[in-house]
Design a protein around this motif. Structure first.
Motif, PDB file in Angstrom:
ATOM      1  N   ARG A   1       0.850  -1.193   0.000  1.00 33.68           N
ATOM      2  CA  ARG A   1       0.000   0.000   0.000  1.00 33.68           C
ATOM      3  C   ARG A   1       0.882   1.238   0.000  1.00 33.68           C
ATOM      4  N   PRO A   2       0.320   2.389  -0.374  1.00 36.65           N
ATOM      5  CA  PRO A   2       1.092   3.627  -0.250  1.00 36.65           C
ATOM      6  C   PRO A   2       1.539   3.783   1.210  1.00 36.65           C
ATOM      7  N   PRO A   3       2.735   4.254   1.499  1.00 34.40           N
ATOM      8  CA  PRO A   3       3.681   4.870   0.563  1.00 34.40           C
ATOM      9  C   PRO A   3       4.659   3.891  -0.067  1.00 34.40           C
ATOM     10  N   TRP A   4       4.442   2.586   0.066  1.00 39.35           N
ATOM     11  CA  TRP A   4       5.376   1.615  -0.490  1.00 39.35           C
ATOM     12  C   TRP A   4       5.166   1.409  -1.978  1.00 39.35           C
ATOM     13  N   ILE A   5       3.998   1.772  -2.494  1.00 40.11           N
ATOM     14  CA  ILE A   5       3.725   1.730  -3.932  1.00 40.11           C
ATOM     15  C   ILE A   5       2.957   2.982  -4.299  1.00 40.11           C
ATOM     16  N   SER A   6       2.833   3.214  -5.573  1.00 39.69           N
ATOM     17  CA  SER A   6       1.991   4.306  -6.049  1.00 39.69           C
ATOM     18  C   SER A   6       0.541   3.877  -5.972  1.00 39.69           C
ATOM     19  N   ASP A   7      -0.365   4.791  -6.223  1.00 40.30           N
ATOM     20  CA  ASP A   7      -1.790   4.493  -6.163  1.00 40.30           C
ATOM     21  C   ASP A   7      -2.296   3.772  -7.406  1.00 40.30           C
ATOM     22  N   THR A   8      -1.378   3.375  -8.305  1.00 36.57           N
ATOM     23  CA  THR A   8      -1.818   2.736  -9.554  1.00 36.57           C
ATOM     24  C   THR A   8      -2.159   1.270  -9.371  1.00 36.57           C
ATOM     25  N   GLY A   9      -1.812   0.740  -8.189  1.00 35.59           N
ATOM     26  CA  GLY A   9      -2.166  -0.654  -7.923  1.00 35.59           C
ATOM     27  C   GLY A   9      -0.953  -1.553  -7.917  1.00 35.59           C
ATOM     28  N   VAL A  10      -1.127  -2.798  -7.474  1.00 32.61           N
ATOM     29  CA  VAL A  10      -0.046  -3.756  -7.374  1.00 32.61           C
ATOM     30  C   VAL A  10      -0.597  -5.156  -7.611  1.00 32.61           C
TER      31      VAL A  10
ATOM     32  N   THR B   1       4.205  -4.029 -10.567  1.00 29.16           N
ATOM     33  CA  THR B   1       3.584  -3.995  -9.246  1.00 29.16           C
ATOM     34  C   THR B   1       3.457  -2.592  -8.695  1.00 29.16           C
ATOM     35  N   GLY B   2       4.186  -1.664  -9.228  1.00 25.96           N
ATOM     36  CA  GLY B   2       4.233  -0.354  -8.604  1.00 25.96           C
ATOM     37  C   GLY B   2       5.383  -0.244  -7.637  1.00 25.96           C
ATOM     38  N   VAL B   3       6.036  -1.372  -7.318  1.00 24.97           N
ATOM     39  CA  VAL B   3       7.237  -1.374  -6.489  1.00 24.97           C
ATOM     40  C   VAL B   3       8.430  -1.218  -7.397  1.00 24.97           C
ATOM     41  N   SER B   4       9.376  -0.381  -7.006  1.00 24.97           N
ATOM     42  CA  SER B   4      10.553  -0.208  -7.846  1.00 24.97           C
ATOM     43  C   SER B   4      11.396  -1.473  -7.828  1.00 24.97           C
ATOM     44  N   ASP B   5      12.354  -1.561  -8.754  1.00 24.85           N
ATOM     45  CA  ASP B   5      13.206  -2.744  -8.815  1.00 24.85           C
ATOM     46  C   ASP B   5      13.995  -2.938  -7.532  1.00 24.85           C
ATOM     47  N   THR B   6      14.317  -1.832  -6.857  1.00 22.65           N
ATOM     48  CA  THR B   6      15.054  -1.965  -5.599  1.00 22.65           C
ATOM     49  C   THR B   6      14.123  -2.079  -4.414  1.00 22.65           C
ATOM     50  N   GLY B   7      12.877  -1.657  -4.586  1.00 25.03           N
ATOM     51  CA  GLY B   7      11.917  -1.734  -3.488  1.00 25.03           C
ATOM     52  C   GLY B   7      12.119  -0.662  -2.442  1.00 25.03           C
ATOM     53  N   ASP B   8      13.079   0.243  -2.656  1.00 24.51           N
ATOM     54  CA  ASP B   8      13.385   1.248  -1.646  1.00 24.51           C
ATOM     55  C   ASP B   8      12.874   2.628  -2.045  1.00 24.51           C
ATOM     56  N   SER B   9      13.235   3.096  -3.225  1.00 24.71           N
ATOM     57  CA  SER B   9      12.837   4.424  -3.656  1.00 24.71           C
ATOM     58  C   SER B   9      11.890   4.310  -4.832  1.00 24.71           C
ATOM     59  N   ASN B  10      10.616   4.611  -4.580  1.00 24.27           N
ATOM     60  CA  ASN B  10       9.606   4.496  -5.621  1.00 24.27           C
ATOM     61  C   ASN B  10       9.027   5.843  -6.028  1.00 24.27           C
ATOM     62  N   GLY B  11       9.712   6.904  -5.665  1.00 20.32           N
ATOM     63  CA  GLY B  11       9.213   8.225  -5.994  1.00 20.32           C
ATOM     64  C   GLY B  11       8.204   8.740  -4.994  1.00 20.32           C
ATOM     65  N   ILE B  12       7.815   7.917  -3.994  1.00 13.50           N
ATOM     66  CA  ILE B  12       6.850   8.334  -2.980  1.00 13.50           C
ATOM     67  C   ILE B  12       7.535   8.532  -1.644  1.00 13.50           C
ATOM     68  N   LEU B  13       8.391   7.583  -1.274  1.00 14.31           N
ATOM     69  CA  LEU B  13       9.159   7.725  -0.047  1.00 14.31           C
ATOM     70  C   LEU B  13      10.164   8.858  -0.168  1.00 14.31           C
ATOM     71  N   PRO B  14      10.388   9.624   0.913  1.00 22.64           N
ATOM     72  CA  PRO B  14      11.474  10.595   0.907  1.00 22.64           C
ATOM     73  C   PRO B  14      12.791   9.877   0.642  1.00 22.64           C
ATOM     74  N   LEU B  15      13.687  10.534  -0.099  1.00 18.24           N
ATOM     75  CA  LEU B  15      14.940   9.895  -0.503  1.00 18.24           C
ATOM     76  C   LEU B  15      15.755   9.428   0.697  1.00 18.24           C
ATOM     77  N   ALA B  16      15.796  10.245   1.754  1.00 15.98           N
ATOM     78  CA  ALA B  16      16.591   9.866   2.928  1.00 15.98           C
ATOM     79  C   ALA B  16      16.065   8.590   3.567  1.00 15.98           C
ATOM     80  N   GLN B  17      14.747   8.437   3.610  1.00 18.54           N
ATOM     81  CA  GLN B  17      14.158   7.242   4.201  1.00 18.54           C
ATOM     82  C   GLN B  17      14.404   6.022   3.315  1.00 18.54           C
ATOM     83  N   ALA B  18      14.288   6.224   1.991  1.00 19.78           N
ATOM     84  CA  ALA B  18      14.536   5.128   1.057  1.00 19.78           C
ATOM     85  C   ALA B  18      15.983   4.650   1.166  1.00 19.78           C
ATOM     86  N   GLU B  19      16.907   5.585   1.289  1.00 21.93           N
ATOM     87  CA  GLU B  19      18.320   5.206   1.419  1.00 21.93           C
ATOM     88  C   GLU B  19      18.560   4.479   2.739  1.00 21.93           C
TER      89      GLU B  19
END
Length: 359
Positions: free
Chosen positions: A60-69, A77-95
């Motif tokens: 669910r958001p903020p782990w994915i976009s609202d486009t679905g999974v 799935t809406g999850v990025s290939d790394t699963g960390d930074s999907n454009g929704i999480l703040p960069l510092a938190q994703a890192e």
């Protein structure tokens, strides 16, 4: 039906139950676990050593976009290939999450994080567990990330801390009032017995007012209920002996305690020397909302009673009159006047707007 349990720990409890059943039963277990994840609001993500998403469940958001999974994972799935930074999480938190996952891959030991993420309605909080998935040889072949939102729990904790600070603050104020009452009562008491009698009565008055404040979740007390309670404590029937007219504002906690104390002193004096010492006696309490000098509304409170020509009012200053004319108005930033003329007693108290509300 056959089953076996995992290693027994802690006096017979087991960490897991593994069903040795048919494929259909295994599918039922899988569906049941998916329902459990959904109902508990738990998101689970599985990635390989290179942090490529293999599968994801209940994301669910903020782990994915609202486009679905989808439940198969991958780029759709809406999850990025790394699963960390999907454009929704703040960069510092994703890192931070990415660094923790890499550490788990390197060490094989689990990691636990608590994250706060900005949201439209404030801040969302999450607990994140990252565990290594070991192959039969013990090598790390992937990581399992479990994410649980704890925003409501955090808000409750913050609310509780605020309430505890408020209770501490009000308790200190109440203790200061009690200390002042004890000091002044001793100053105007002739004997220890006299002190104990008067001090107990004033403590009971404070307790009665405090009960009203507590029952309102620390909001305060309605004026009419406060006055009626203080008069009624001395055996007088408020329906007969109290005539209350005018406004009924809601007093804040500090005002409720001090006006309650004033009503106590007036009621004790009336039962001892005034109108309430007679079977047919009564007191009149009038509450008016008036315009103050600064343009704000003030509460004008008046206690009036006929004391009778033969009533033996004490002539010397006692704590009661000191409380009515000095302690109570000073505590409310107001003014007060106690007048005894002939066969009538009147007490006038003006309370500024900050001590009450009228809505």
């Amino acid at each position: 039906m056959q089953s076996r349990t995992g290693d027994m720990k802690d006096g017979g409890r087991s960490d897991e139950i593994i069903a040795l059943q048919s494929a259909e039963s295994g599918m039922q277990l899988g569906r049941a676990l998916l329902h459990a994840l959904h109902n508990a609001g738990i998101s689970v993500l599985y990635q390989d050593r290179e942090m490529k998403t293999v599968w994801a469940r209940n994301m669910r958001p903020p782990w994915i976009s609202d486009t679905g999974v989808s439940d198969t994972g991958g780029s759709e799935t809406g999850v990025s290939d790394t699963g960390d930074s999907n454009g929704i999480l703040p960069l510092a938190q994703a890192e931070r999450i990415g660094a923790a996952k890499r550490k788990v891959v390197a060490s094989g030991n689990p990691e636990h994080l608590e994250l706060s993420i900005p949201a439209d309605d404030g801040v969302r909080w999450f607990q994140i567990w990252i565990d290594a998935d070991h192959d039969d040889g013990g090598a790390v072949q992937g990581v399992v990330t479990t994410m649980v939102e704890t925003t409501e729990q955090k808000r409750r904790e913050q609310t509780l801390k605020t309430l505890l600070r408020e209770v501490s603050h009000r308790s200190k104020n109440l203790l200061a009032i009690i200390q002042s009452i004890a000091t002044q009562t001793s100053r105007y008491s002739d004997t220890l017995s006299d002190f104990l009698t008067r001090f107990r009565g004033r403590l009971q008055s404070l307790a009665s007012s405090q009960d009203l404040v507590t029952s309102s979740n620390w909001r305060g007390a309605a004026l009419r209920e406060l006055v009626s309670g203080q008069v009624g404590r001395y055996g007088a029937d408020p329906v007969r002996s109290l005539r209350f007219r005018g406004a009924n504002p809601y007093l804040n906690p500090n005002a409720a305690l001090h006006i309650g104390l004033a009503m106590h002193e007036l009621a004790v004096n009336s039962v001892s020397y005034g109108a309430l010492s007679r079977a047919d006696g009564f007191v009149e309490v009038t509450a008016d909302l008036t315009a103050a000098s600064a343009g704000e509304t003030a509460l004008s409170l008046t206690w009036a009673e006929a004391i009778g020509a033969n009533d033996n009012q004490p002539s010397e200053k006692r704590f009661g009159s000191v409380a009515l004319e000095r302690v109570v108005p000073a505590s409310l930033n107001g003014t007060a006047k106690l007048e005894i003329t002939g066969d009538r007693l009147e007490y006038h108290l003006v309370v500024p707007r900050g001590n009450f509300e009228t809505d």
